[in-house]
Motif scaffolding. Structure first.
Motif, PDB file in Angstrom:
ATOM      1  N   UNK A 222      -5.375  -1.717  -9.515  1.00  0.00           N
ATOM      2  CA  UNK A 222      -4.185  -0.881  -9.683  1.00  0.00           C
ATOM      3  C   UNK A 222      -3.041  -1.388  -8.797  1.00  0.00           C
ATOM      4  N   UNK A 223      -3.391  -1.807  -7.596  1.00  0.00           N
ATOM      5  CA  UNK A 223      -2.382  -2.372  -6.700  1.00  0.00           C
ATOM      6  C   UNK A 223      -1.738  -3.600  -7.328  1.00  0.00           C
ATOM      7  N   UNK A 224      -2.571  -4.557  -7.729  1.00  0.00           N
ATOM      8  CA  UNK A 224      -2.026  -5.829  -8.192  1.00  0.00           C
ATOM      9  C   UNK A 224      -1.395  -5.728  -9.571  1.00  0.00           C
ATOM     10  N   UNK A 225      -1.965  -4.943 -10.456  1.00  0.00           N
ATOM     11  CA  UNK A 225      -1.340  -4.778 -11.770  1.00  0.00           C
ATOM     12  C   UNK A 225      -0.008  -4.052 -11.626  1.00  0.00           C
TER      13      UNK A 225
ATOM     14  N   UNK B  17       4.762   2.370 -11.215  1.00  0.00           N
ATOM     15  CA  UNK B  17       4.515   3.579 -10.434  1.00  0.00           C
ATOM     16  C   UNK B  17       3.339   4.373 -10.990  1.00  0.00           C
ATOM     17  N   UNK B  18       3.206   4.385 -12.305  1.00  0.00           N
ATOM     18  CA  UNK B  18       2.062   5.066 -12.922  1.00  0.00           C
ATOM     19  C   UNK B  18       0.756   4.399 -12.503  1.00  0.00           C
ATOM     20  N   UNK B  19       0.763   3.074 -12.488  1.00  0.00           N
ATOM     21  CA  UNK B  19      -0.447   2.337 -12.109  1.00  0.00           C
ATOM     22  C   UNK B  19      -0.774   2.560 -10.638  1.00  0.00           C
ATOM     23  N   UNK B  20       0.233   2.505  -9.780  1.00  0.00           N
ATOM     24  CA  UNK B  20      -0.014   2.743  -8.347  1.00  0.00           C
ATOM     25  C   UNK B  20      -0.508   4.168  -8.098  1.00  0.00           C
ATOM     26  N   UNK B  21       0.029   5.101  -8.865  1.00  0.00           N
ATOM     27  CA  UNK B  21      -0.396   6.500  -8.711  1.00  0.00           C
ATOM     28  C   UNK B  21      -1.877   6.648  -9.054  1.00  0.00           C
ATOM     29  N   UNK B  22      -2.309   5.970 -10.125  1.00  0.00           N
ATOM     30  CA  UNK B  22      -3.728   6.003 -10.492  1.00  0.00           C
ATOM     31  C   UNK B  22      -4.576   5.407  -9.372  1.00  0.00           C
TER      32      UNK B  22
ATOM     33  N   UNK C 242      -7.511   7.087  -6.646  1.00  0.00           N
ATOM     34  CA  UNK C 242      -8.861   6.538  -6.505  1.00  0.00           C
ATOM     35  C   UNK C 242      -9.131   6.039  -5.081  1.00  0.00           C
ATOM     36  N   UNK C 243      -8.148   6.217  -4.191  1.00  0.00           N
ATOM     37  CA  UNK C 243      -8.358   5.822  -2.801  1.00  0.00           C
ATOM     38  C   UNK C 243      -7.940   4.406  -2.466  1.00  0.00           C
TER      39      UNK C 243
ATOM     40  N   UNK D 252      -1.491   3.150  -2.722  1.00  0.00           N
ATOM     41  CA  UNK D 252      -0.848   4.310  -2.114  1.00  0.00           C
ATOM     42  C   UNK D 252       0.414   3.892  -1.373  1.00  0.00           C
ATOM     43  N   UNK D 253       0.307   2.826  -0.609  1.00  0.00           N
ATOM     44  CA  UNK D 253       1.445   2.313   0.166  1.00  0.00           C
ATOM     45  C   UNK D 253       2.576   1.877  -0.769  1.00  0.00           C
ATOM     46  N   UNK D 254       2.237   1.183  -1.851  1.00  0.00           N
ATOM     47  CA  UNK D 254       3.244   0.719  -2.795  1.00  0.00           C
ATOM     48  C   UNK D 254       3.934   1.900  -3.481  1.00  0.00           C
ATOM     49  N   UNK D 255       3.162   2.927  -3.817  1.00  0.00           N
ATOM     50  CA  UNK D 255       3.744   4.092  -4.462  1.00  0.00           C
ATOM     51  C   UNK D 255       4.761   4.771  -3.537  1.00  0.00           C
ATOM     52  N   UNK D 256       4.397   4.929  -2.287  1.00  0.00           N
ATOM     53  CA  UNK D 256       5.282   5.572  -1.335  1.00  0.00           C
ATOM     54  C   UNK D 256       6.559   4.767  -1.107  1.00  0.00           C
TER      55      UNK D 256
END
Length: 365
Positions: A325-328, A342-347, A351-352, A357-361
């Motif tokens: 999720x981070x890399x995609x 943002x949708x991918x980072x949120x997913x 999932x921990x 999480x850092x990228x989303x923020x």
């Protein structure tokens, strides 16, 4: 899977598993070397000849000459097709060769002939776990619970099943029970270490992998898993040493080649990593971790569209691939698809995935 191979960063499932793979998850290979003299002494000619071929097949199976073993079992079954033991042991030979469909057919036939054939249920359950057919695997294991209640390998299988379902605490409980019955069960140590790794309990994971190696210095999965553990702690020279030990045992393993490439990627040795990813994908084009790593390499080279394709392929193959999720999300972001990123980072955050999480923020409202 499959006996379990550590799939946290770079897979494979092969479990079997590795696992593999890599390793057979057949816990109890029943050879029945006394069978011919007992069952066939007063039987007709076909039965007697079937028994002789069966014994020859067992000898070849014990020597790991699986193709020759299958030939003898074939001969036994030509003489007596309702020979449940021959079907079961031929299934084991097929399984050792990686021919899982043929193995399942033989285990099914053995059970059809003898519905109380516990060994065939046990072996079939292992294949079903590797194929992620968890409900039917559980049904097989429940059917033989009474017979196997004192077997360390029985609870090893339950641990593999619970791990495959994502129930890590339950998997740990099953592996603990397996090891309480037989503390030297190397595969249970390796697999429990994998669960600890998934739970980011690196200290316990390392203890289990190292204890497995004390019991079996040729346990290549433990070397592979230690490599990924050290990589996760950025101890890259030690990680490289461990993956090279795994490659000493299997120099053409797609999984080990991919993992070594991943370590080179972390070391910034991109061209060395590229060569290994290409070899790994050639040998196993369905490895989601190899596609993920190839995508990371392409991102680092600035080939963003190609990287997005590789990472989407990894996600399609296995949405549970670690850090996908981070890399995609990163690939989507650099190709100007911020909303999807943002949708991918949120997913991933849900999932921990700490990096997601850092990228989303940092990037998303």
């Amino acid at each position: 899977m499959h006996c379990l191979l550590l799939t946290i960063l770079n897979q494979i499932h092969d479990k079997v598993l590795t696992y593999i793979q890599k390793f057979s998850c057949i816990a109890k290979l029943t050879l029945y070397l006394f069978l011919g003299g007992v069952i066939f002494a007063c039987s007709d000619q076909n039965q007697s000849e079937a028994g002789q071929f069966f014994l020859k097949g067992n000898l070849e199976l014990a020597k790991k000459e699986y193709l020759q073993a299958i030939r003898y079992y074939d001969e036994a079954l030509l003489k007596m097709n309702d020979f449940a033991d021959a079907h079961s042991n031929r299934g084991i030979a097929y399984l050792r060769l990686g021919e899982t469909e043929k193995a399942v057919e033989d285990f099914n036939k053995a059970i059809e002939i003898d519905p109380k054939f516990d060994q065939a249920y046990f072996n079939r359950a292992g294949v079903l776990i590797d194929k992620q057919n968890f409900n039917n695997a559980a049904a097989d294991l429940e059917k033989i619970r009474k017979s196997y209640q004192d077997s360390s390998n029985y609870y090893l299988k339950w641990g593999d099943l619970k791990f495959g379902q994502g129930f890590y605490d339950q998997a740990l409980a099953e592996y603990d029970r397996s090891l309480s019955l037989y503390p030297k069960n190397v595969q249970a140590l390796v697999n429990r270490g994998v669960v600890y790794f998934e739970k980011r309990n690196f200290e316990n994971a390392q203890v289990d992998f190292e204890n497995a190696l004390k019991l079996d210095g040729q346990q290549q999965l433990a070397y592979n898993n230690l490599a990924l553990l050290f990589a996760s702690k950025n101890q890259l020279e030690e990680a490289l040493k461990m993956v090279n030990r795994a490659l000493d045992f299997d120099p053409v393993s797609a999984i080990y080649l991919n993992n070594k490439g991943y370590i080179f990627l972390l070391m910034g040795q991109l061209e060395e990593a590229k060569m290994l990813f290409e070899k790994s994908l050639y040998k196993n084009p369905e490895n989601s971790y190899a596609h993920r790593n190839w995508g990371i390499y392409l991102l680092k080279k600035g080939q963003n569209t190609a990287a997005l394709n590789a990472l989407q392929k990894a996600y399609t193959l296995n949405a549970a691939t670690a850090q996908i999720h981070w890399w995609l999300g990163e690939a989507l972001f650099v190709t100007n698809q911020k909303e999807k990123a943002c949708t991918m980072w949120k997913k991933g955050a849900a999932l921990g995935d700490e990096e997601a999480t850092k990228k989303q923020k940092e990037n998303c409202p």
